[in-house]
Motif scaffolding. Structure first.
Motif, PDB file in Angstrom:
ATOM      1  N   ASP A   1      35.312  36.904  44.203  1.00 18.19           N
ATOM      2  CA  ASP A   1      36.552  36.792  43.706  1.00 18.19           C
ATOM      3  C   ASP A   1      36.382  35.620  42.782  1.00 18.19           C
ATOM      4  O   ASP A   1      35.870  34.581  43.120  1.00 18.19           O
ATOM      5  CB  ASP A   1      37.440  37.154  44.442  1.00 18.19           C
ATOM      6  CG  ASP A   1      37.566  38.736  45.079  1.00 18.19           C
ATOM      7  OD1 ASP A   1      38.129  39.542  44.266  1.00 18.19           O
ATOM      8  OD2 ASP A   1      37.205  38.957  46.316  1.00 18.19           O
ATOM      9  N   PRO A   2      37.114  35.589  41.507  1.00 17.08           N
ATOM     10  CA  PRO A   2      37.555  34.368  41.369  1.00 17.08           C
ATOM     11  C   PRO A   2      38.339  33.414  42.482  1.00 17.08           C
ATOM     12  O   PRO A   2      39.240  33.864  42.927  1.00 17.08           O
ATOM     13  CB  PRO A   2      38.438  34.382  39.938  1.00 17.08           C
ATOM     14  CG  PRO A   2      38.212  36.034  39.735  1.00 17.08           C
ATOM     15  CD  PRO A   2      37.783  36.480  40.963  1.00 17.08           C
ATOM     16  N   TYR A   3      37.918  32.276  42.666  1.00 17.58           N
ATOM     17  CA  TYR A   3      38.392  31.333  43.646  1.00 17.58           C
ATOM     18  C   TYR A   3      40.056  31.489  43.450  1.00 17.58           C
ATOM     19  O   TYR A   3      40.717  31.143  44.429  1.00 17.58           O
ATOM     20  CB  TYR A   3      37.854  29.938  43.613  1.00 17.58           C
ATOM     21  CG  TYR A   3      38.385  29.105  44.651  1.00 17.58           C
ATOM     22  CD1 TYR A   3      37.837  29.154  46.147  1.00 17.58           C
ATOM     23  CD2 TYR A   3      39.388  28.033  44.416  1.00 17.58           C
ATOM     24  CE1 TYR A   3      38.316  28.253  46.873  1.00 17.58           C
ATOM     25  CE2 TYR A   3      39.974  27.242  45.723  1.00 17.58           C
ATOM     26  CZ  TYR A   3      39.260  27.510  46.831  1.00 17.58           C
ATOM     27  OH  TYR A   3      39.781  26.590  48.101  1.00 17.58           O
TER      28      TYR A   3
ATOM     29  N   ARG B   1      41.796  33.434  42.662  1.00 18.07           N
ATOM     30  CA  ARG B   1      42.451  34.976  43.107  1.00 18.07           C
ATOM     31  C   ARG B   1      42.285  34.924  44.639  1.00 18.07           C
ATOM     32  O   ARG B   1      43.502  35.263  45.238  1.00 18.07           O
ATOM     33  CB  ARG B   1      41.660  36.133  42.447  1.00 18.07           C
ATOM     34  CG  ARG B   1      42.173  37.544  42.754  1.00 18.07           C
ATOM     35  CD  ARG B   1      41.504  38.296  42.320  1.00 18.07           C
ATOM     36  NE  ARG B   1      42.261  39.956  42.325  1.00 18.07           N
ATOM     37  CZ  ARG B   1      41.488  40.962  42.396  1.00 18.07           C
ATOM     38  NH1 ARG B   1      40.309  41.026  42.173  1.00 18.07           N
ATOM     39  NH2 ARG B   1      42.237  42.114  42.752  1.00 18.07           N
TER      40      ARG B   1
ATOM     41  N   GLY C   1      36.033  33.459  47.176  1.00 15.21           N
ATOM     42  CA  GLY C   1      35.703  32.865  45.932  1.00 15.21           C
ATOM     43  C   GLY C   1      35.056  31.609  46.018  1.00 15.21           C
ATOM     44  O   GLY C   1      34.669  31.071  45.327  1.00 15.21           O
TER      45      GLY C   1
ATOM     46  N   VAL D   1      33.951  29.877  42.914  1.00 11.73           N
ATOM     47  CA  VAL D   1      33.778  30.884  41.812  1.00 11.73           C
ATOM     48  C   VAL D   1      34.783  30.833  40.766  1.00 11.73           C
ATOM     49  O   VAL D   1      36.034  30.640  40.884  1.00 11.73           O
ATOM     50  CB  VAL D   1      33.621  32.408  42.177  1.00 11.73           C
ATOM     51  CG1 VAL D   1      33.195  33.389  40.861  1.00 11.73           C
ATOM     52  CG2 VAL D   1      32.612  32.667  43.324  1.00 11.73           C
ATOM     53  N   GLY D   2      34.213  30.754  39.528  1.00 12.43           N
ATOM     54  CA  GLY D   2      35.097  30.653  38.071  1.00 12.43           C
ATOM     55  C   GLY D   2      35.755  29.155  37.881  1.00 12.43           C
ATOM     56  O   GLY D   2      35.004  27.959  38.279  1.00 12.43           O
ATOM     57  N   ASP D   3      36.842  28.969  37.099  1.00 17.47           N
ATOM     58  CA  ASP D   3      37.277  27.882  36.734  1.00 17.47           C
ATOM     59  C   ASP D   3      38.560  27.304  37.215  1.00 17.47           C
ATOM     60  O   ASP D   3      39.468  27.897  36.617  1.00 17.47           O
ATOM     61  CB  ASP D   3      37.137  27.381  35.064  1.00 17.47           C
ATOM     62  CG  ASP D   3      37.394  26.240  34.763  1.00 17.47           C
ATOM     63  OD1 ASP D   3      37.608  25.333  35.597  1.00 17.47           O
ATOM     64  OD2 ASP D   3      37.861  26.034  33.477  1.00 17.47           O
TER      65      ASP D   3
END
Length: 437
Positions: A400-402, A404, A409, A427-429
């Motif tokens: 998952d995106p962090y 979220r 994440g 995970v993600g930005d």
């Protein structure tokens, strides 16, 4: 609903009085042994001090840091009749920003100190940015040493205004931020209200920590549970346990693990990842028997309606809004190791209960925590650097995106040769999520 346990972290610049504040909390809640208190009181008298120097309760650890014996997060445990606390005390030096990441990664609240004489400084902004990136839900700004500015209400109001502007720019809502003027040395507004600040109508620090409505990690997020162990009680002790639990001896398959986020109940539709098989939950139980529901942080065994292969490392997740599965990760790293990270590095990635090989692709940008903005792509990431990177894993991972789901994440990068942790990954930005919301 108030929780019985609150995990929180402290952060602040060097000499802002963090050791004194931690010592004051331990002293006023009587969370240290009587002989320790007596030793501190004697030492304070010997120094000619009229009040106990409560920083002496944690000075041993600080001395270890200064001698280079250990530079790490110190965890303190204390409690009151209303709540138990786990306090992650992080170093204040700028070169140990990575320790702030470690301490705040599981925190539900962070206490950020500033010296009332200096106000918001560069390290305050740096720590606030890190706390925002890690999605710590709530902040307390403890404006310390107010006795040294003669309890100047106007000066404190100026610090509050500047800090509020900073937290709003980082995505914190006003109701998630509490500002408390304190003197950790004297005890003003730490555990008892100070008569020297009649203009302050808010809670003491301890009152706020006891009453703040902080939920557990990712309790409102979709259900996720990494499988830690597959239970097959067909004979021996496991069979006897199954007989006691189910009323009759039979063959069944249960999936044990800790609920990482959300809530799970019998009848819920779930998906087993990375394979993608869908089924429903037939039962949720612990060693004490079946549960109506299991929430984030609880270790349980989940039984599924269908005979599906879900080995250790698999993830059981809510079918609605399931995490994406793939081998390409856009991630944000806090680099923790002395040896720099360069493109092409081959490492191990630990996500939940699964560990897989990973190759580091391009280094896309480095975060300037002073300005909370990205710089150009660096050639390498140095210790304490936070940067955007591309990763490719050997096995597909459900992530998952962090922004979220914090738990699923997040991940770790590990040195395959030594087993040492090299980086904490998101995970993600998260910075983009802050800007967007």
């Amino acid at each position: 609903m108030s929780r019985d346990l609150l995990r929180f972290a402290t952060a602040g610049s060097v000499d802002d009085g963090k050791s004194t504040l931690v010592g004051r909390l331990l002293y006023d809640t009587k969370s240290v042994l009587a002989d320790q208190i007596e030793a501190v009181e004697r030492a304070s008298v010997d120094r000619g001090m009229s009040a106990p120097d409560v920083s002496l309760l944690v000075d041993g650890l600080r001395a270890e840091r200064e001698q280079g014996i250990t530079i790490d997060v110190a965890y303190r445990y204390f409690g009151t009749p209303n709540r138990e606390f786990v306090l992650a005390d992080t170093p204040g030096h700028v070169q140990y920003t990575r320790n702030t990441v470690t301490g705040a990664s599981t925190a539900e609240l962070a206490v950020l100190l500033v010296d009332a004489r200096n106000g918001v400084v560069a390290q305050t902004r740096r720590h606030a940015a890190v706390l925002a990136l890690l999605r710590v839900p709530r902040l307390v700004l403890a404006i310390n040493k107010i006795d040294l500015i003669d309890y100047d209400e106007a000066k404190i109001a100026g610090i509050v205004e500047e800090f509020t502007g900073l937290t709003r720019s980082l995505g914190f809502t006003d109701d998630a931020v509490q500002v408390i003027p304190v003197s950790a040395l004297v005890g003003d507004n730490v555990a008892t209200r100070s008569s020297a600040t009649p203009w302050y109508e808010g809670p003491t620090l301890l009152e706020h920590l006891e009453s703040v409505p902080v939920e557990g990690p990712d309790s409102g997020a979709p259900f996720r549970m990494p499988v830690q162990y597959v239970i097959r009680p067909r004979n021996g002790a496991d069979a006897r346990s199954a007989t006691a639990a189910h009323g009759a001896l039979h063959d069944y398959r249960g999936y044990a693990g800790q609920v990482a986020s959300g809530t799970v109940r019998a009848g819920d539709e779930v998906v087993v990842l990375p394979e993608g098989h869908r089924t429903t939950v037939s039962e949720v139980r612990t060693a004490d028997g079946p549960l109506d529901a299991a929430v984030a942080g609880l270790s349980v065994t989940v039984l599924l309606a269908d005979d599906i292969d879900a080995p250790r490392g698999a993830m059981i997740a809510a079918a609605a809004g399931a995490p994406e599965v793939g081998t390409e990760l856009d991630a944000t790293l806090c680099w923790l190791a002395e040896k720099p990270l360069v493109p092409g590095a081959r490492l191990l990635l630990k996500h939940g209960t699964r560990t897989t090989q990973v190759i580091v692709g391009g280094l896309r940008a480095r975060l300037d925590t002073d300005t909370v903005s990205y710089t150009d792509a660096p050639e390498q990431l140095e210790i304490n650097d936070i940067g955007r990177v591309a990763l490719r894993t050997a096995d597909p991972l459900p992530v998952d995106p962090y922004a979220r789901v914090r738990t699923t994440g997040g991940f770790l990068l590990i040195d395959p040769g030594t087993g040492n942790t090299l980086a904490a990954g998101l995970v993600g930005d998260p910075l983009a999520a802050i800007s967007a919301g």
